[in-house]
Design a protein around this motif. Structure first.
Motif, PDB file in Angstrom:
ATOM      1  N   TRP A  88       0.754  -1.396  -0.289  1.00  0.00           N
ATOM      2  CA  TRP A  88      -0.471   0.476  -0.290  1.00  0.00           C
ATOM      3  C   TRP A  88       1.096   1.282   0.237  1.00  0.00           C
ATOM      4  O   TRP A  88       2.212   1.218   0.771  1.00  0.00           O
ATOM      5  CB  TRP A  88      -0.675  -0.060   1.352  1.00  0.00           C
ATOM      6  CG  TRP A  88      -1.732  -0.793   1.588  1.00  0.00           C
ATOM      7  CD1 TRP A  88      -2.253  -2.105   2.278  1.00  0.00           C
ATOM      8  CD2 TRP A  88      -2.937  -0.800   0.420  1.00  0.00           C
ATOM      9  NE1 TRP A  88      -3.076  -3.080   2.117  1.00  0.00           N
ATOM     10  CE2 TRP A  88      -4.021  -1.933   0.992  1.00  0.00           C
ATOM     11  CE3 TRP A  88      -3.524  -0.337  -0.639  1.00  0.00           C
ATOM     12  CZ2 TRP A  88      -5.320  -2.907   0.088  1.00  0.00           C
ATOM     13  CZ3 TRP A  88      -5.417  -0.455  -1.309  1.00  0.00           C
ATOM     14  CH2 TRP A  88      -5.956  -1.935  -0.624  1.00  0.00           C
ATOM     15  N   SER A  92      -2.704   5.054  -3.182  1.00  0.00           N
ATOM     16  CA  SER A  92      -3.385   3.833  -3.176  1.00  0.00           C
ATOM     17  C   SER A  92      -4.230   3.228  -2.225  1.00  0.00           C
ATOM     18  O   SER A  92      -5.451   2.180  -2.648  1.00  0.00           O
ATOM     19  CB  SER A  92      -2.642   2.316  -3.276  1.00  0.00           C
ATOM     20  OG  SER A  92      -1.617   1.903  -2.459  1.00  0.00           O
ATOM     21  N   LEU A  93      -4.591   3.871  -1.581  1.00  0.00           N
ATOM     22  CA  LEU A  93      -5.320   3.689   0.232  1.00  0.00           C
ATOM     23  C   LEU A  93      -6.361   4.059  -0.174  1.00  0.00           C
ATOM     24  O   LEU A  93      -7.138   3.942   0.217  1.00  0.00           O
ATOM     25  CB  LEU A  93      -4.419   3.797   1.460  1.00  0.00           C
ATOM     26  CG  LEU A  93      -3.658   2.768   2.272  1.00  0.00           C
ATOM     27  CD1 LEU A  93      -2.654   4.162   2.721  1.00  0.00           C
ATOM     28  CD2 LEU A  93      -3.914   2.301   2.622  1.00  0.00           C
ATOM     29  N   SER A  95      -8.174   5.110  -2.822  1.00  0.00           N
ATOM     30  CA  SER A  95      -9.278   4.050  -3.938  1.00  0.00           C
ATOM     31  C   SER A  95      -9.348   2.541  -3.433  1.00  0.00           C
ATOM     32  O   SER A  95      -9.586   1.664  -4.193  1.00  0.00           O
ATOM     33  CB  SER A  95      -8.273   3.588  -5.476  1.00  0.00           C
ATOM     34  OG  SER A  95      -6.905   3.167  -4.812  1.00  0.00           O
ATOM     35  N   SER A  96      -8.853   2.101  -2.111  1.00  0.00           N
ATOM     36  CA  SER A  96      -9.352   1.021  -0.995  1.00  0.00           C
ATOM     37  C   SER A  96     -10.731   1.238  -0.554  1.00  0.00           C
ATOM     38  O   SER A  96     -11.111   1.883  -0.074  1.00  0.00           O
ATOM     39  CB  SER A  96      -8.483   0.387  -0.499  1.00  0.00           C
ATOM     40  OG  SER A  96      -8.418   1.507   0.260  1.00  0.00           O
ATOM     41  N   LYS A  97     -10.803  -0.569  -0.441  1.00  0.00           N
ATOM     42  CA  LYS A  97     -11.923  -0.118  -0.299  1.00  0.00           C
ATOM     43  C   LYS A  97     -12.786  -0.454   1.646  1.00  0.00           C
ATOM     44  O   LYS A  97     -13.786   0.031   2.053  1.00  0.00           O
ATOM     45  CB  LYS A  97     -13.532  -1.874  -0.651  1.00  0.00           C
ATOM     46  CG  LYS A  97     -13.546  -1.423  -1.801  1.00  0.00           C
ATOM     47  CD  LYS A  97     -14.655  -2.551  -2.780  1.00  0.00           C
ATOM     48  CE  LYS A  97     -14.608  -2.075  -3.591  1.00  0.00           C
ATOM     49  NZ  LYS A  97     -15.107  -3.425  -4.271  1.00  0.00           N
ATOM     50  N   ASN A  98     -11.754  -1.010   2.107  1.00  0.00           N
ATOM     51  CA  ASN A  98     -11.560  -1.274   3.330  1.00  0.00           C
ATOM     52  C   ASN A  98     -10.439   0.277   4.131  1.00  0.00           C
ATOM     53  O   ASN A  98      -9.155  -1.096   4.372  1.00  0.00           O
ATOM     54  CB  ASN A  98     -11.890  -2.806   4.152  1.00  0.00           C
ATOM     55  CG  ASN A  98     -11.744  -2.468   5.548  1.00  0.00           C
ATOM     56  OD1 ASN A  98     -11.659  -1.709   6.259  1.00  0.00           O
ATOM     57  ND2 ASN A  98     -12.425  -4.271   5.867  1.00  0.00           N
ATOM     58  N   LEU A  99     -11.039   1.030   4.533  1.00  0.00           N
ATOM     59  CA  LEU A  99      -9.503   1.814   4.173  1.00  0.00           C
ATOM     60  C   LEU A  99      -9.032   1.346   5.932  1.00  0.00           C
ATOM     61  O   LEU A  99      -7.813   1.306   5.578  1.00  0.00           O
ATOM     62  CB  LEU A  99      -9.955   2.697   4.740  1.00  0.00           C
ATOM     63  CG  LEU A  99      -8.952   4.769   4.506  1.00  0.00           C
ATOM     64  CD1 LEU A  99      -7.694   4.231   3.934  1.00  0.00           C
ATOM     65  CD2 LEU A  99      -9.256   5.891   4.914  1.00  0.00           C
ATOM     66  N   ASN A 102      -7.051  -1.744   6.065  1.00  0.00           N
ATOM     67  CA  ASN A 102      -5.644  -1.536   5.178  1.00  0.00           C
ATOM     68  C   ASN A 102      -4.211  -0.424   5.242  1.00  0.00           C
ATOM     69  O   ASN A 102      -3.369  -0.948   5.206  1.00  0.00           O
ATOM     70  CB  ASN A 102      -6.086  -0.743   3.349  1.00  0.00           C
ATOM     71  CG  ASN A 102      -6.772  -1.618   2.781  1.00  0.00           C
ATOM     72  OD1 ASN A 102      -6.542  -3.558   2.809  1.00  0.00           O
ATOM     73  ND2 ASN A 102      -8.162  -1.561   1.713  1.00  0.00           N
ATOM     74  N   TYR A 106      -1.092  -1.047   5.973  1.00  0.00           N
ATOM     75  CA  TYR A 106      -0.136  -0.614   5.819  1.00  0.00           C
ATOM     76  C   TYR A 106       1.254   0.143   6.691  1.00  0.00           C
ATOM     77  O   TYR A 106       2.687  -0.006   6.727  1.00  0.00           O
ATOM     78  CB  TYR A 106       0.084   0.983   5.282  1.00  0.00           C
ATOM     79  CG  TYR A 106       1.033   1.905   4.873  1.00  0.00           C
ATOM     80  CD1 TYR A 106       2.390   1.841   4.020  1.00  0.00           C
ATOM     81  CD2 TYR A 106       1.327   2.860   5.691  1.00  0.00           C
ATOM     82  CE1 TYR A 106       2.864   2.838   3.581  1.00  0.00           C
ATOM     83  CE2 TYR A 106       2.229   3.980   5.087  1.00  0.00           C
ATOM     84  CZ  TYR A 106       2.893   3.943   4.602  1.00  0.00           C
ATOM     85  OH  TYR A 106       3.945   4.343   4.226  1.00  0.00           O
TER      86      TYR A 106
END
Length: 595
Positions: A88, A92-93, A95-99, A102, A106
């Motif tokens: 990550w 890119s974080l 655009s992630s679904k489960n921030l 994720n 990271y």
């Protein structure tokens, strides 16, 4: 602030502060720092590692590398003594679904030495709060830190510049908390002055080829004193290997200091967390230089049991052999601790307020501590600074230059420098900081120290310095007690009363203290100064005590002749006429003034 683009760094600090503004309504202002400071550190680590990110991930995924060598290989791949193996990035974080999950993943990718920094910030708890649906601030705050203007990579923002950014942020957050920014850092103009004074008398130490120089700050804050010292040393001699050591009690500023040590390529294990007085992390260490601005005017009640036990059990084998100061102000304990860490040629620059110069009666802890430093010839110089120089206090402060090995010409003497008028007023105040010591002002103070002469220096009629050289004995005195029979207003002897309130035949004795300069004949002093006013006074030699004080203000006192009464009267008349004129304009009425 040499080498720093103040405008650019102010913009960086303002950008981060504006990021904090989006927390308004969800967090109180004094809580902003708990989110923004760790995020700033993490983003700086992120940006610094970004260029070598692919190399690190490829190394991490290389199954041919034995686990025992993986950490070393990853550090080599990153180019630093830390790394992050997560796939990550801040970009890119977003655009992630489960921030929340994720982002934690990271953070988990950081090397072990960074995990300690994250833990000191207690940042994972804040991530959970920010991701809470009722707050929902994790995405917008990461988005703000992902802007191009929020690039904090080491190749774009130097440690020196980042230190300035942290300085501004810490000041803002500290003001919001109300604990005073000065508890966390010292302004750069003061740091540079201390550094130059410290190095001005250390030519023998810093001129060696390829030597290792050690620098210690016992209350390091975000470590700016240490990094400025390193920069100065390397600029003077680029063959030097400078090792930095520091201890800090505040977990946030400690985390900042440790992260900057890693980015700077320094050993992060030299940055220690804990209370310097009660939990000394550098017992047995000796350093070439000590530089620090410890708390002054603060009680040391919570450290009392440990400090007094060390004083009692270790004596001069420990840090506090000479004694301990009054419980309401522990600054002299840092004077003792710092000195105990100097090697045989070591030097220390330390900030103290006026209390360390004179507080305490003869025989008291503060006086004994002064006696220890003066009698053993450890004090090179004391420099009186301007008032309004620090963020959290307007009082006058002093730089003490302490040396374990004075040069021959300084032995047996102390240089006092009054630099209280050497400043430039700021256009905009920063808390209680209303003045700066600019380059030419700083250079003249350093010159006065280097000259070691009874001399005055000036830039203008208002900006001047005075230097005085005094023998060590000038700061010692004998306090004697003079006893005499008490008399009433009619000159009759006053007798003591017994427990029943009845008068006895025993006269009451009055005691009066006199301070006699060290070396002066006491009997001659009494004949000259006491007997003309009290011929019956008797000197009780059993009560004699030796005291030490540094009467800085008295030594530099300048008598200013008062204005003539006619001049004052004329000025009052002009002011009065001005007030009357203003009143007439307001009321459109003529007002007569009595002559």
């Amino acid at each position: 602030m040499s080498g720093i683009n103040n405008v650019s760094m102010d913009q960086k600090a303002s950008l981060i502060w504006n990021n904090a503004d989006i927390l308004r309504g969800y967090y109180k202002e004094h809580e902003y720092g708990e989110v923004i400071l760790p995020l700033t550190v993490i983003k700086r680590l992120h940006d610094t590692l970004l260029p070598t990110r692919e190399s690190v991930i490829n190394t991490f995924n290389d199954n041919s590398i034995p686990k025992a060598f993986l950490d070393t290989k990853l550090k080599k791949a990153s180019g630093f003594d830390f790394y992050n193996t997560s796939s990550w990035t801040f970009s890119s974080l977003l655009s992630s679904k489960n921030l929340e999950e994720n982002f934690n993943e990271y953070l988990d990718g950081f090397s072990e030495n960074i995990q300690d920094i994250i833990d000191r910030f207690k940042f994972r708890e804040k991530i959970k709060e920010l991701a809470d649906p009722d707050i929902n601030m994790l995405f917008p705050i990461i988005q703000e830190f992902n802007k191009d203007s929020a690039d904090f990579s080491a190749d774009k923002v130097s440690t020196d510049e980042m230190g300035y950014v942290f300085e501004q942020l810490t000041k803002k957050f500290s003001e919001a908390i109300g604990d005073g920014a000065g508890e966390h850092f010292t302004s750069r103009d003061v740091v540079e002055l201390m550094t130059d004074l410290l190095l001005a008398g250390a030519e023998d130490v810093i001129n060696g080829e390829g030597e290792t120089i050690t620098v210690y700050d016992q209350t390091m804050g975000t470590s700016q004193m240490l990094t400025v010292m390193e920069d100065r040393l390397v600029n003077l001699n680029n063959t030097l290997n400078v090792e930095l050591y520091g201890q800090e009690l505040n977990p946030m500023t400690f985390a900042i200091a440790k992260s900057e040590a890693l980015i700077r390529g320094k050993n992060p294990e030299n940055m220690k967390f804990g209370d310097t007085l009660s939990n000394d992390q550098f017992e047995g260490y000796e350093f070439d230089f000590c530089i620090s601005n410890p708390p002054f005017g603060e009680p040391w009640k919570k450290e009392q049991s440990v400090v007094e036990k060390e004083h009692r059990e270790k004596g001069y084998e420990g840090r506090f052999g000479p004694g301990t100061p009054k419980i309401s102000d522990g600054q002299q304990l840092f004077l003792l601790n710092g000195f105990s860490k100097l090697n045989e040629n070591g030097r220390m620059a330390i900030i103290q307020n006026a209390s360390s110069l004179y507080s305490g009666d003869p025989g008291s802890g503060p006086s004994k501590i002064r006696e220890y430093f003066i009698k053993n010839d450890f004090v090179e110089a004391i420099i009186g600074l301007p008032t309004d120089l620090f963020y959290n206090t307007g009082i006058q402060t002093f730089i003490w230059i302490i040396s374990n090995n004075k040069s021959e010409n300084r032995k047996g003497k102390i240089q006092l420098i009054d630099a209280s008028r050497m400043f430039t007023k700021r256009k905009k105040n920063l808390g209680d900081k209303k003045v700066d010591i600019l380059g030419e002002e700083k250079d003249l103070i350093v010159q006065a120290y280097g000259d070691f002469a009874e001399k005055s220096y000036s830039l203008t009629s208002e900006k001047f310095i005075e230097s005085k050289i005094l023998d060590n004995d000038c700061f010692a005195y004998t306090r004697i007690i003079l006893e005499s029979v008490k008399k009433d207003s009619q000159g009759n002897t006053v007798f003591k009363l017994n427990k029943k309130g009845e008068k006895t035949n025993i006269p009451e004795i009055e005691k009066e203290a006199e301070n006699i300069p060290f070396g002066e004949d006491i009997e001659e002093y009494i004949i000259r100064e006491v007997y003309p006013f009290n011929p019956n006074a008797k000197w009780n030699k059993k009560l004699d005590k030796i005291g030490y004080e540094i009467p800085f203000t008295r030594l530099f006192f300048r008598y200013v002749k008062p204005e003539a009464s006619e001049i004052i009267a004329e000025r009052i008349k002009v002011l009065e006429e001005s007030i009357i004129l203003s009143f007439e304009k307001l009321t459109n009425k003529d007002v007569k003034v009595d002559e």
